[in-house]
Design an enzyme around this catalytic site. Sequence first.
Site, mmCIF file in Angstrom:
data_model
loop_
_atom_site.group_PDB
_atom_site.id
_atom_site.type_symbol
_atom_site.label_atom_id
_atom_site.label_comp_id
_atom_site.label_asym_id
_atom_site.label_seq_id
_atom_site.Cartn_x
_atom_site.Cartn_y
_atom_site.Cartn_z
ATOM 1 C CB THR A 18 -0.844 -0.023 1.275
ATOM 2 O OG1 THR A 18 -1.912 -0.912 1.192
ATOM 3 C CG2 THR A 18 -1.799 1.268 1.240
ATOM 4 C CE LYS A 35 -6.404 -3.704 -1.429
ATOM 5 N NZ LYS A 35 -5.377 -4.223 -1.328
ATOM 6 C CB THR A 39 -10.166 -8.753 2.652
ATOM 7 O OG1 THR A 39 -8.769 -8.512 2.680
ATOM 8 C CG2 THR A 39 -10.646 -9.225 1.114
ATOM 9 C CG ASP A 47 -4.993 -1.679 1.783
ATOM 10 O OD1 ASP A 47 -4.712 -1.607 3.020
ATOM 11 O OD2 ASP A 47 -4.744 -2.662 1.010
ATOM 12 C CD GLU A 105 -2.688 -1.743 -2.208
ATOM 13 O OE1 GLU A 105 -2.235 -2.336 -1.041
ATOM 14 O OE2 GLU A 105 -3.228 -0.548 -2.029
ATOM 15 C CB ALA A 107 -6.154 -8.443 -2.436
ATOM 16 C CB SER A 175 9.047 -1.748 4.888
ATOM 17 O OG SER A 175 9.325 -1.216 6.244
ATOM 18 N N PRO A 204 11.502 3.740 2.764
ATOM 19 C CG PRO A 204 11.845 5.678 3.561
ATOM 20 C CD PRO A 204 11.437 5.069 2.440
#
Length: 224
Positions: A18, A35, A39, A47, A105, A107, A175, A204
């Site tokens: 996301t 999206k 869910t 999201d 995006e 799922a 991330s 980041p």
Amino acid sequence: MTRRIVVVTGTNTGVGKTIATAALAATSVDVVVVKPVQTGIVDDDRDADTVARLTGVPTQEWTSLDDPLAPDTAARRQGVAIPRVEEYADRLVALCEHHGTVVVEGAGGLLVRLDADGGTLLDLLSALRAVKPADVRLEVVVVCSAGLGTLNHTELTLHALRAASFDASGLVIGSWPESPGLAEVCNLQDLPRVAGVPLLAVVPAGAGTLDRDRFRDQAPGWFR
């Protein structure tokens, strides 16, 4: 201007898809984020709302299901009918009439079932390829984790894409830790080498907590 549909998938759930979607939206022009299936909305954690909060771009959510499960499982438990992936493809192509970039995006991962007929995000890609106009470019971005195991998960996802005659535009590490360890440092170099596609961006950790101005200001610097 070339119109495009950018489909964002992940090597797994929880890899930062996301926030990566938001970063792509923040660095695009004339964009809408969709999206198709959300869910796990019991706590109203959506999201599309996260992307809108971070970027200010228009977002749409089409199918909402309560349980934090694969869409076909969540729909079956809830006792509701959900659209087939072909219906999503038609709606996404229609958005290209009004926006230069449509960011989609997914799922979970590439083979998570989005409908009750077994249609996956990979099937959605195939449906988009079949119905999109010739001047609409179809791109796939794979979001992966930074840590141990990501090389295998990423290669498996890319193998499934290539088996269906799709080439990913590149990878996004969803991330990146503030203090990366040996595995993360090595993976930063190894991911594009073993995957055979470029590393587009490194997002980041904690980027999702930024306010909108800071997110939009910093996002271009995450891309290579």
